[in-house]
Design an enzyme around this catalytic site. Structure first.
Site, PDB file in Angstrom:
ATOM      1  N   CYS A  92       0.820  -1.217   0.000  1.00  0.00           N
ATOM      2  CA  CYS A  92       0.000   0.000   0.000  1.00  0.00           C
ATOM      3  C   CYS A  92       0.852   1.265   0.000  1.00  0.00           C
ATOM      4  O   CYS A  92       0.388   2.337  -0.384  1.00  0.00           O
ATOM      5  CB  CYS A  92      -0.941   0.002   1.204  1.00  0.00           C
ATOM      6  SG  CYS A  92      -0.087  -0.040   2.804  1.00  0.00           S
ATOM      7  N   ASN A  93       2.107   1.152   0.418  1.00  0.00           N
ATOM      8  CA  ASN A  93       2.978   2.328   0.476  1.00  0.00           C
ATOM      9  C   ASN A  93       4.157   2.261  -0.480  1.00  0.00           C
ATOM     10  O   ASN A  93       4.997   3.158  -0.484  1.00  0.00           O
ATOM     11  CB  ASN A  93       3.533   2.517   1.900  1.00  0.00           C
ATOM     12  CG  ASN A  93       2.482   3.030   2.855  1.00  0.00           C
ATOM     13  OD1 ASN A  93       1.682   3.872   2.491  1.00  0.00           O
ATOM     14  ND2 ASN A  93       2.474   2.508   4.066  1.00  0.00           N
ATOM     15  N   ARG A  94       4.236   1.197  -1.299  1.00  0.00           N
ATOM     16  CA  ARG A  94       5.450   1.012  -2.091  1.00  0.00           C
ATOM     17  C   ARG A  94       5.189   0.162  -3.318  1.00  0.00           C
ATOM     18  O   ARG A  94       4.477  -0.840  -3.250  1.00  0.00           O
ATOM     19  CB  ARG A  94       6.524   0.349  -1.216  1.00  0.00           C
ATOM     20  CG  ARG A  94       7.844   0.084  -1.912  1.00  0.00           C
ATOM     21  CD  ARG A  94       8.879  -0.386  -0.902  1.00  0.00           C
ATOM     22  NE  ARG A  94       9.111   0.653   0.081  1.00  0.00           N
ATOM     23  CZ  ARG A  94       9.892   1.709  -0.097  1.00  0.00           C
ATOM     24  NH1 ARG A  94      10.527   1.851  -1.248  1.00  0.00           N
ATOM     25  NH2 ARG A  94      10.039   2.613   0.841  1.00  0.00           N
ATOM     26  N   SER A 139      10.977   2.610   5.097  1.00  0.00           N
ATOM     27  CA  SER A 139       9.560   2.550   5.449  1.00  0.00           C
ATOM     28  C   SER A 139       9.109   3.805   6.184  1.00  0.00           C
ATOM     29  O   SER A 139       9.933   4.580   6.684  1.00  0.00           O
ATOM     30  CB  SER A 139       9.294   1.326   6.334  1.00  0.00           C
ATOM     31  OG  SER A 139       9.621   0.137   5.658  1.00  0.00           O
TER      32      SER A 139
END
Length: 426
Positions: free
Chosen positions: A47-49, A111
């Site tokens: 979801c972030n990468r 992250s």
């Protein structure tokens, strides 16, 4: 050569990352099958990468290479993100820099919450999915396996795994001198990512149960449902009702401004955002106290501030060792070609000696041992040249001295295996 196309929370919107996380992984098979420029592909999508790791047949690949164009087109078709938008959202990394990037990602150093545990498992599963789809390659296999090893080393030898969450706990410890009873405090959380999850857990541990969550990306309801707290879409009203505001999102720009907080009474604002979520001018308002990451870090134990630096040092050393080993392997065909050349000459001379009747088993063994000893130094020099990026000088030397074209030799023999063979002949 290795290539990586990366889009993450720093350079791409949530909408793009969400579309890529759903559609992009399935495109790897078509990418490898549909272009000769890409021999292997592993796609990591969360979801972030979004990361597409490629092994390509272009020795000097760049952001404008055909492999990048093919990857953008394949991922665009699978995700619904336009090719132009996708290209604007990705950063292209090439060569040895790909190694350090993946090692850093796998160790959690890239992250939102530094040192998070989840990403190492996601990296491992990305490789497993590529294996199942038949899109991985020997180079990518070695790269991802070493990334997992490096991640474990970082976890066991540094404190980076707790550093990010420790900042959340430290922020609330500092806030506790201002909040006399957390169970009576009305808390507004802004954000629904990893830091928000860590913040919610830390608030619960301190007894806070009157918690409302607001999400700039519209995910408050889902986040709240799984944690038993209240979602809101009215930020101004939630600010007016809060005693404590904890902001921890990754969106660009200030979410909390002096205008929004004007008129609030005795409100503590904790800014854990990356980048800053709160306009520093907020601290000038009467009745508002601001704790940001810079202030919080001043109170952090030295070992926690050093944890990320130590982890990056581990990653850098591992990446350098991997690159050196890969460089050595690139010269193995040249060393094999030299050995074959020398031993072919030796065999020819022994055959002639046998024809004259002046050869014995002892003499042949001595000559083979001598040839092996003479080849030891070139083997060592090959390793040394490879490690300092001078592999071409070694192969040029072979061509000049012996007329050997190492490029025509296809082999997967390693320099370590060659050294072992030499010892066996000694």
């Amino acid at each position: 050569m290795l290539l990586c196309l990366t889009a993450n929370h720093r350079n791409a919107s949530f909408d793009i990352l969400e579309k890529l996380s759903v559609g992009a992984p399935s495109a790897a098979g078509d990418l490898v099958a549909g272009t000769t420029a890409v021999s292997g592909a592993v796609v990591l999508a969360t979801c972030n990468r979004f990361e597409a790791y490629l092994e390509v047949d272009e020795p000097e690949a760049s952001a404008d290479s055909s492999a990048v164009d093919a990857t953008v087109d394949a991922m665009s078709a699978a995700s619904g993100v336009s090719a132009a938008e996708l290209r604007d959202s990705v950063t292209v990394i090439t060569g040895d820099a790909v190694v350090e990037h993946l090692f850093s990602v796998s160790a959690g150093l890239e992250s939102v919450v530094i040192g998070e545990d989840e990403i190492s498992g996601q990296v491992r599963r990305a490789l497993e999915q590529a294996r199942a789809a038949g899109t991985t390659s020997s180079g990518l296999e070695q790269l991802f396996q070493r990334a997992s090893t490096t991640s474990r080393t970082v976890k066991t030898t540094t404190a980076v795994g707790t550093a990010g969450r420790s900042l959340v706990r430290l922020a609330l410890e500092l806030a506790s001198s201002r909040v006399t009873d957390w169970s009576q405090a009305r808390v507004l959380m802004i954000g629904t990512g990893s830091y928000a999850g860590a913040s919610h857990a830390a608030l619960r541990d301190r007894g806070a149960d009157d918690i409302t969550v607001y999400s700039p990306s519209g995910r408050a309801a889902k986040f709240a449902l799984s944690r038993g707290i209240r979602p809101t879409t009215d930020l101004a009203a939630a600010i007016a009702a809060a005693d404590v505001i904890v902001s921890c999102t990754i969106v660009e720009g200030h979410i909390l401004t002096a205008e929004l907080l004007a008129g609030s009474q005795r409100t503590l604002v904790i800014d854990l955002g990356l980048p800053r979520n709160v306009d520093p001018a907020v601290a000038e308002l009467e009745g508002i106290e601001l704790l940001d990451l810079e202030t919080i870090s001043l109170h952090a134990p030295l070992e926690e501030l050093n944890a990320t630096t130590e982890a990056r040092s581990v990653v850098g050393q591992a990446a350098a060792a991997f690159a050196a080993a890969e460089a050595e392997q690139s010269l193995a065909p040249a060393v094999v070609a030299l050995r074959r050349h020398i031993f072919d000459l030796l065999d020819a001379e022994i055959d002639r000696a046998r024809g004259r009747g002046d050869s014995s088993p002892q003499t042949e063994a001595a000559l083979r041992h001598l040839a092996s000893v003479l080849l030891h130094t070139p083997s060592v020099r090959a390793r040394e040249h490879a490690r300092v990026g001078e592999a071409q000088a070694f192969t040029d030397g072979l061509a000049a001295l012996f007329g050997i074209d190492a490029g025509t030799t296809a082999t997967v023999v390693s320099l370590d295996a060659i050294a072992g063979e030499r010892q066996g002949l000694a």
